[in-house]
Design an enzyme around this catalytic site. Structure first.
Site, mmCIF file in Angstrom:
data_model
loop_
_atom_site.group_PDB
_atom_site.id
_atom_site.type_symbol
_atom_site.label_atom_id
_atom_site.label_comp_id
_atom_site.label_asym_id
_atom_site.label_seq_id
_atom_site.Cartn_x
_atom_site.Cartn_y
_atom_site.Cartn_z
ATOM 1 N N SER A 82 -10.105 -0.658 6.909
ATOM 2 C CA SER A 82 -9.495 -0.452 5.587
ATOM 3 C C SER A 82 -8.772 -1.648 4.996
ATOM 4 O O SER A 82 -8.380 -1.610 3.827
ATOM 5 C CB SER A 82 -8.533 0.735 5.638
ATOM 6 O OG SER A 82 -9.255 1.940 5.690
ATOM 7 N N SER A 133 -9.718 1.805 2.797
ATOM 8 C CA SER A 133 -8.800 2.552 1.967
ATOM 9 C C SER A 133 -7.795 1.696 1.193
ATOM 10 O O SER A 133 -7.208 2.171 0.219
ATOM 11 C CB SER A 133 -8.034 3.555 2.827
ATOM 12 O OG SER A 133 -7.228 2.887 3.778
ATOM 13 N N LYS A 168 0.862 -1.187 0.000
ATOM 14 C CA LYS A 168 0.000 0.000 0.000
ATOM 15 C C LYS A 168 0.900 1.240 0.000
ATOM 16 O O LYS A 168 1.967 1.240 0.632
ATOM 17 C CB LYS A 168 -0.896 -0.031 1.244
ATOM 18 C CG LYS A 168 -1.956 1.052 1.295
ATOM 19 C CD LYS A 168 -2.866 0.856 2.502
ATOM 20 C CE LYS A 168 -3.940 1.930 2.589
ATOM 21 N NZ LYS A 168 -4.835 1.740 3.749
#
Lengths: 482, 103
Positions: free
Chosen positions: A175, A151, A76
């Site tokens: 997330s 997210s 990420k």
């Protein structure tokens, strides 16, 4: 090959049926072909990936390979990567090249994993759809008109589409778990402090936690084996023994008591998603588990508590972005004040600014009592979970109230968007571990179930989730168009 | 607990928040959305105010933890003024002088 599990691919690598360079090259070709559509990766690092793959092949040849050696993964884009852009999907950090690696990155590098690139996400991890990204939304491989969740949406989309074999994510209020649910994957949010936050760009420091996204529970266990552990560079990293998370995967589930929190199955829940969960409950019963209805009445306040506390921490953490030291700086500032104001206003997107405003308000002198009240009700919530875990081993709930929603559907109504986190935020507030795993499909879209455990019960959660996956095949399904 | 003027969110209150958060003014669309959003969040905060909490302490950490880096206690800060001032190459009236970076 694109949809192999880490465990099978690792075996093939060690048996020399295929090399890491070949696998990595295939992933890079797939990224080149599909990423323009999926937008799951912000940065692709082919040169570094192939160099790491060559080193992995040498390590495998020498007989000293780790299970993750040579496995292509993505990080990420809020994990610092030395010499490689780390944007947090924000204009503010669009030019930021960290001088060091996050501990998560260091650990996976040490295990020999091959980083293919940096995954798209909601800006500064604030969002549940990946639509707040400065680089545009990632798409859900199961339906390109829908969000992959957020997210960590880019991480999930990349794994679901077969661009990578695993990914790192971060989970502040859901997330990791929510995108895993939307993309038919496994996502594990470890206990707060289980995985180091060092080098992970901060959003809400009392909630942020890193974890794996993978195709199977077994793969998530392999990744967690590498990620978990005390890190003295993170003052909230916990000194707690690290078991081999794969060692207990096959333990029987007989005698297990699963709690079903009634408040997670009320009117907010999509009927068909509820039916998937009922079927999951029947499977756990067949595997030998007892089911017990329990109550968590303070979860009704979870969304409010989360958005007050997380926004306060966000306003504090994002105060560092001032246009002076690093990050975006506005053009031709007229004064220092103008430089601060315009750099921040131009560098942050609307959702981030909105949360900074709430946080600034809640931390102000005339509203601080509300912040303290939110933290006090959080204490009640933590106590409530502790009481429930005196009577059950784990809790089972849906991960989200409904499957993935359409792109743009909720962007004008942030409060409605937040309701997608209704089953995940309370777990984060209590610092507990939870895993999302596939539980079926509704209208061709994946549905996730969430198992929640007491602190540091990751091994038990993985064991139960693995047991479920041995009895079902939802996790083996892949998106049709790919 | 004071409720001040938070039941209704005025443009001046939003402007004050923006100034404190070091943000400039918002577009009309952003302002309309943000005002309703902030008002809703404030209303939510007020709702939880009625929850009985039996005089519990606010959470500082989800678990019992020790501060590894330092004692978890408030201490007086030592006065380092003289030490810091000795490090500066130039000063005027006890204040550091720094290069002009913005004309």
């Amino acid at each position: 090959m694109s949809f192999q599990t880490i465990s099978r691919l690792s075996k093939a690598l060690r048996e020399k049926a295929i090399s890491s360079v070949e696998v990595t090259q295939a992933c890079l070709e797939r990224i080149e072909q599909l990423n323009p559509t999926l937008n799951s990766l912000i940065t692709v690092t082919p040169d570094q990936a192939l160099e790491a793959a060559r080193a992995a092949d040498e390590q495998i040849a020498s007989g000293s390979a780790h299970i993750l050696t040579g496995i292509p993964i993505v990080h990420k884009d809020n994990f610092c990567t030395q010499g490689i852009k780390t944007t947090c999907a924000s204009k503010m950090l669009s030019n930021f090249i960290p001088p060091y690696d996050a501990t998560v990155v260091t650990k996976l590098k040490a295990a020999g994993a091959v980083m293919l690139g940096k995954a798209n996400m909601d800006e500064f991890a604030m969002g549940g759809s990946n639509e707040t990204s400065y680089y545009g939304p990632a798409k859900n491989p199961w339906d390109l008109a829908r969000v992959p969740g957020g997210s960590s949406g880019g991480s999930a989309a990349a794994v679901a589409a077969g661009l990578a074999f695993g990914a790192t994510g971060t989970d502040t209020g859901g997330s990791i778990r929510q995108p895993a649910a939307f993309c038919n994957l496994v996502g594990l949010k470890p206990t707060y402090g289980r995985v180091s936050r060092y080098g992970m760009v901060a959003f809400a420091s009392s909630l942020d936690q890193a974890g794996p996204i993978a195709r199977t529970v077994e793969d998530a266990a392999y990744l967690l084996n590498s990620l978990a552990g005390l890190d003295l560079s993170d003052s909230t990293s916990m000194d707690h023994g690290i078991p081999d998370y794969t060692a207990t995967l096959n333990n029987p589930l007989t005698g297990l008591t699963i709690g079903i929190p009634a408040e997670f199955f009320e009117e907010d829940l999509n009927t068909e998603v509820g039916q998937c969960l009922e079927e999951a409950i029947r499977i756990y019963q067949r595997l030998g588990a007892h089911i017990k209805k329990v109550h968590l009445k303070h979860t009704a306040n979870g969304i409010t508590l989360y958005y007050l506390i997380a926004s306060a921490e966000c306003a504090s953490n994002l105060g560092r972005y001032d246009g002076i030291r690093y990050g975006y700086r506005c053009a031709s500032p007229k004064s220092l004040e103008d430089l601060y104001n315009r750099s921040r206003s131009e560098g942050f997107g609307p959702e981030v600014k909105r949360r900074i405003l709430v946080g600034t308000h809640i931390l102000s002198a005339d509203a601080y009592a509300y912040y303290l009240k939110a933290q006090t009700v959080r204490t009640l919530l933590i106590q409530e979970f502790a009481q429930v875990f005196e009577t059950v081993d784990v809790l089972l709930s849906p991960t989200t109230p409904a499957p993935a929603f359409k792109l743009g559907e909720k962007m004008d109504d942030p409060l409605n968007m937040y309701l997608a986190d209704i089953y995940t935020v309370t777990v984060s507030l209590a610092g507990l571990p939870a895993i999302s795993l596939p539980a079926g499909f509704v209208g061709g879209l994946p549905v996730g179930q969430q198992l929640i455990g007491p602190a540091f019960s990751e091994a038990r959660l993985l064991n139960i989730a693995h047991g479920y996956q041995q009895a079902t095949d939802w996790h083996t399904r892949v998106p049709g168009v790919f | 607990m004071t409720e001040t003027a938070l039941n209704t969110l005025s443009s001046s209150h939003l402007a004050d928040l923006l100034a404190r958060a070091k943000l400039t003014t918002l577009s009309e669309d952003e302002e309309a959305l943000d005002k309703s959003y902030l008002a809703a969040m404030i209303a939510s905060a007020m709702r939880i105010d009625s929850i009985a909490d039996d005089h519990l302490q606010p959470t500082t950490h989800a678990f019992e933890v020790e501060q590894r880096m330092r004692d978890d206690a408030v201490t007086d800060t030592e006065d380092h003024r003289e030490i810091y001032q000795r490090l500066m190459p130039t000063m005027v009236h006890g204040l550091y002088t720094v290069p002009v970076v913005i004309e």
